[in-house]
Design a protein around this motif. Sequence first.
Motif, PDB file in Angstrom:
ATOM      1  N   ILE A  86      16.421  65.873  33.759  1.00  0.00           N
ATOM      2  CA  ILE A  86      17.564  66.070  34.663  1.00  0.00           C
ATOM      3  C   ILE A  86      18.455  67.197  34.160  1.00  0.00           C
ATOM      4  O   ILE A  86      18.878  68.071  34.937  1.00  0.00           O
ATOM      5  CB  ILE A  86      18.353  64.750  34.804  1.00  0.00           C
ATOM      6  N   LYS A  87      18.770  67.210  32.890  1.00  0.00           N
ATOM      7  CA  LYS A  87      19.625  68.277  32.349  1.00  0.00           C
ATOM      8  C   LYS A  87      18.961  69.641  32.484  1.00  0.00           C
ATOM      9  O   LYS A  87      19.626  70.653  32.764  1.00  0.00           O
ATOM     10  CB  LYS A  87      19.944  67.988  30.884  1.00  0.00           C
ATOM     11  N   LYS A  88      17.637  69.651  32.287  1.00  0.00           N
ATOM     12  CA  LYS A  88      16.929  70.924  32.430  1.00  0.00           C
ATOM     13  C   LYS A  88      16.966  71.413  33.869  1.00  0.00           C
ATOM     14  O   LYS A  88      17.196  72.602  34.140  1.00  0.00           O
ATOM     15  CB  LYS A  88      15.479  70.746  31.967  1.00  0.00           C
ATOM     16  N   VAL A  89      16.748  70.493  34.809  1.00  0.00           N
ATOM     17  CA  VAL A  89      16.787  70.874  36.226  1.00  0.00           C
ATOM     18  C   VAL A  89      18.193  71.303  36.628  1.00  0.00           C
ATOM     19  O   VAL A  89      18.380  72.287  37.360  1.00  0.00           O
ATOM     20  CB  VAL A  89      16.286  69.706  37.096  1.00  0.00           C
ATOM     21  N   LEU A  90      19.217  70.569  36.147  1.00  0.00           N
ATOM     22  CA  LEU A  90      20.598  70.932  36.478  1.00  0.00           C
ATOM     23  C   LEU A  90      20.972  72.291  35.887  1.00  0.00           C
ATOM     24  O   LEU A  90      21.714  73.064  36.514  1.00  0.00           O
ATOM     25  CB  LEU A  90      21.549  69.856  35.970  1.00  0.00           C
ATOM     26  N   ILE A 130      19.401  64.826  41.749  1.00  0.00           N
ATOM     27  CA  ILE A 130      18.297  64.919  40.801  1.00  0.00           C
ATOM     28  C   ILE A 130      18.017  63.554  40.179  1.00  0.00           C
ATOM     29  O   ILE A 130      16.849  63.189  39.940  1.00  0.00           O
ATOM     30  CB  ILE A 130      18.595  65.965  39.717  1.00  0.00           C
ATOM     31  N   HIS A 131      19.081  62.777  39.918  1.00  0.00           N
ATOM     32  CA  HIS A 131      18.873  61.423  39.396  1.00  0.00           C
ATOM     33  C   HIS A 131      18.046  60.587  40.371  1.00  0.00           C
ATOM     34  O   HIS A 131      17.128  59.855  39.973  1.00  0.00           O
ATOM     35  CB  HIS A 131      20.225  60.749  39.146  1.00  0.00           C
ATOM     36  N   GLY A 132      18.414  60.668  41.638  1.00  0.00           N
ATOM     37  CA  GLY A 132      17.650  59.920  42.638  1.00  0.00           C
ATOM     38  C   GLY A 132      16.197  60.353  42.689  1.00  0.00           C
ATOM     39  O   GLY A 132      15.291  59.522  42.832  1.00  0.00           O
ATOM     40  N   LEU A 133      15.998  61.653  42.528  1.00  0.00           N
ATOM     41  CA  LEU A 133      14.631  62.176  42.571  1.00  0.00           C
ATOM     42  C   LEU A 133      13.834  61.727  41.341  1.00  0.00           C
ATOM     43  O   LEU A 133      12.703  61.227  41.455  1.00  0.00           O
ATOM     44  CB  LEU A 133      14.675  63.701  42.653  1.00  0.00           C
ATOM     45  N   ILE A 134      14.412  61.863  40.153  1.00  0.00           N
ATOM     46  CA  ILE A 134      13.697  61.526  38.919  1.00  0.00           C
ATOM     47  C   ILE A 134      13.532  60.020  38.777  1.00  0.00           C
ATOM     48  O   ILE A 134      12.459  59.521  38.386  1.00  0.00           O
ATOM     49  CB  ILE A 134      14.424  62.106  37.703  1.00  0.00           C
ATOM     50  N   ASP A 135      14.599  59.259  39.084  1.00  0.00           N
ATOM     51  CA  ASP A 135      14.487  57.797  38.985  1.00  0.00           C
ATOM     52  C   ASP A 135      13.441  57.268  39.952  1.00  0.00           C
ATOM     53  O   ASP A 135      12.684  56.336  39.634  1.00  0.00           O
ATOM     54  CB  ASP A 135      15.839  57.145  39.267  1.00  0.00           C
ATOM     55  N   GLY A 136      13.415  57.837  41.155  1.00  0.00           N
ATOM     56  CA  GLY A 136      12.376  57.443  42.104  1.00  0.00           C
ATOM     57  C   GLY A 136      10.994  57.783  41.601  1.00  0.00           C
ATOM     58  O   GLY A 136      10.035  57.015  41.784  1.00  0.00           O
ATOM     59  N   ALA A 137      10.890  58.928  40.905  1.00  0.00           N
ATOM     60  CA  ALA A 137       9.591  59.314  40.336  1.00  0.00           C
ATOM     61  C   ALA A 137       9.175  58.339  39.249  1.00  0.00           C
ATOM     62  O   ALA A 137       8.000  57.955  39.142  1.00  0.00           O
ATOM     63  CB  ALA A 137       9.671  60.734  39.777  1.00  0.00           C
ATOM     64  N   ASN A 138      10.148  57.896  38.420  1.00  0.00           N
ATOM     65  CA  ASN A 138       9.814  56.917  37.379  1.00  0.00           C
ATOM     66  C   ASN A 138       9.366  55.595  37.988  1.00  0.00           C
ATOM     67  O   ASN A 138       8.489  54.907  37.464  1.00  0.00           O
ATOM     68  CB  ASN A 138      11.022  56.688  36.476  1.00  0.00           C
ATOM     69  N   THR A 139       9.984  55.221  39.108  1.00  0.00           N
ATOM     70  CA  THR A 139       9.621  53.965  39.766  1.00  0.00           C
ATOM     71  C   THR A 139       8.216  54.019  40.335  1.00  0.00           C
ATOM     72  O   THR A 139       7.483  53.022  40.311  1.00  0.00           O
ATOM     73  CB  THR A 139      10.613  53.647  40.891  1.00  0.00           C
ATOM     74  N   HIS A 140       7.813  55.183  40.825  1.00  0.00           N
ATOM     75  CA  HIS A 140       6.505  55.333  41.469  1.00  0.00           C
ATOM     76  C   HIS A 140       5.456  55.909  40.533  1.00  0.00           C
ATOM     77  O   HIS A 140       4.438  56.436  40.980  1.00  0.00           O
ATOM     78  CB  HIS A 140       6.620  56.238  42.705  1.00  0.00           C
ATOM     79  N   SER A 141       5.675  55.795  39.234  1.00  0.00           N
ATOM     80  CA  SER A 141       4.711  56.337  38.276  1.00  0.00           C
ATOM     81  C   SER A 141       3.377  55.598  38.379  1.00  0.00           C
ATOM     82  O   SER A 141       3.335  54.388  38.629  1.00  0.00           O
ATOM     83  CB  SER A 141       5.266  56.229  36.858  1.00  0.00           C
TER      84      SER A 141
END
Length: 399
Positions: A336-340, A311-322
Motif C-alpha cells: 500500500i505504501k509503495k502504491v501510494l 488502495i486498502h480496499g483493493l489490497i485487503d480484497g486481494a488478500n481475502t481472495h487469495s
Amino acid sequence: LMNPPGSPSTTNHNGSTGGTTMNATLQRKLTKVLESRIDPDLLSAIQDLSTFYPSNSLVARRNMRGQIEKRGLEINTEFMDVFIHVQRHFDEVQKGITEMKLGCQEMSDRLQKTREISGQLIQQAEKLNKERRENEIHQEISMRFLERFQLTEEESNLLKGDVCPEFFVALKRVHSIHSDCKILVRTQHQKAGLEIMDVMSLQMENAFRKLYRWVRAEVRRLDVSSPEISELLKSALGALRDRAVLLSYCLDEVGTTRNAAVVKGFLTALVHGGPNGMPRPIQIHAHDPVRYIGDMLAWIHQAVASESELIHGLIDGANTHSLDTTDTTEGPSVDIKKVLDTTFEGVCRPFKVRLGQVLAAHPAIVVAYKLSNLLDFYTKTIDRVIGDQARLAQVTRCC
C-alpha cells in the motif's frame, strides 16, 4: 376195468342174484369213491384227460398211454412255442436294457464331462468375478484420482474463456491440484505427480498471463476521481499474489493510473475548483501564502486519505481472495505504501514549484513560521499514511 352192466356174460351167468350183488358192490365202490378225498392234482389230470379221452373203449384204453404222451408232447410243444415267444420278448427287453444301460453310461459320461466343464467354468467365473471386482476397485481409484488431479472439460473451458467468477473457481482448482501433486512426488507415484504438475503449471501460467492482461485493462479504468472497485478485480489481484512479479506490475499500474487521476484532480482544484465553482479554485488565494499552501496541503491530505482507503480496499480484497489462504508473503501494508508513493509522485512537482514560489517571495517571519508549522503538521500526518520514505513526504519535509 369192469365190464359194463348189461353185458351178455353177466346176464347169462348171474341172473337176478348176480345183478343184486353187482349193484351192491358197485354201490360200495361208489360210496368209497365219494367218501375218499380226491387229490386236486388228480382231479385236474382227470379233467384234462377227459378232453382227449372221450370213450372208455378197448382201443382207447390201449392207446391211452400214447395219447397221453402225445398230449404231453403237444403241451410241451405249445409250452416251448410260448416260451420261445417269451424268450423273444425277453431278448427284446434285454436289448432295451442293454441300450438303456449304454444310454445311461453315455449320459453319465456326458454328465461327468459337463461336471468337469462346469467346474472349470465356475472357476473361470470366480476368477473373472474377482478380476471384475479388482477392476471396479481400480476404476473407482482411477475415477477418484482423475477427479482430484484432473480438470473437467467445463473447468478447462472456463480457463480459456473470459474472466468471470467461475474463472477463479477453476483457477483455485488448478492451484489445488498443483499443490496436491507435491504429495504424489513424495510417494512412489513420482512420474505421475511430475507430469500432472507440469500440465497444471502450464495451465496456471496461461491463466495468470490472461489474468494479468485483464487486470491491466481494468486498472486503466480507475483514472476517474471516485472509481468503483469490482469484486472481480479484487479476486484477480488475490489470485496474482501467487505470482509476485505480476502482482507488482499490476500494483505499479494501479499507482500509475491513480497518479494521473490525482495530478489531474490537483490541477483542476488549483485552476478550476470544484463542481460548479464550489469550492473555489485554490489559486485565487495565491496572495495569501498561509491559506494558499494550507489549501493545497489540505487537498493533498484529503486525497491521501481517499487514495489510502481505495488502495486498502483493493489490497485487503486481494488478500481475502487469495488462492492460498496460508500465504505468508510480504504484508499488504508495504504494498500500500509503495502504491501510494507512486500515486502521489506526480503531485510532488507542481506542489514543490508553487511552494518554492511562495518561499521565493521571502514572506514575513510570522508567515514563514506559520508555513513551517503547517508543513510540519501535514508532513507528520502524511508520514503515518504513506511512510516517511515516500517522495511526497520528503518534499514537504525538505521545504
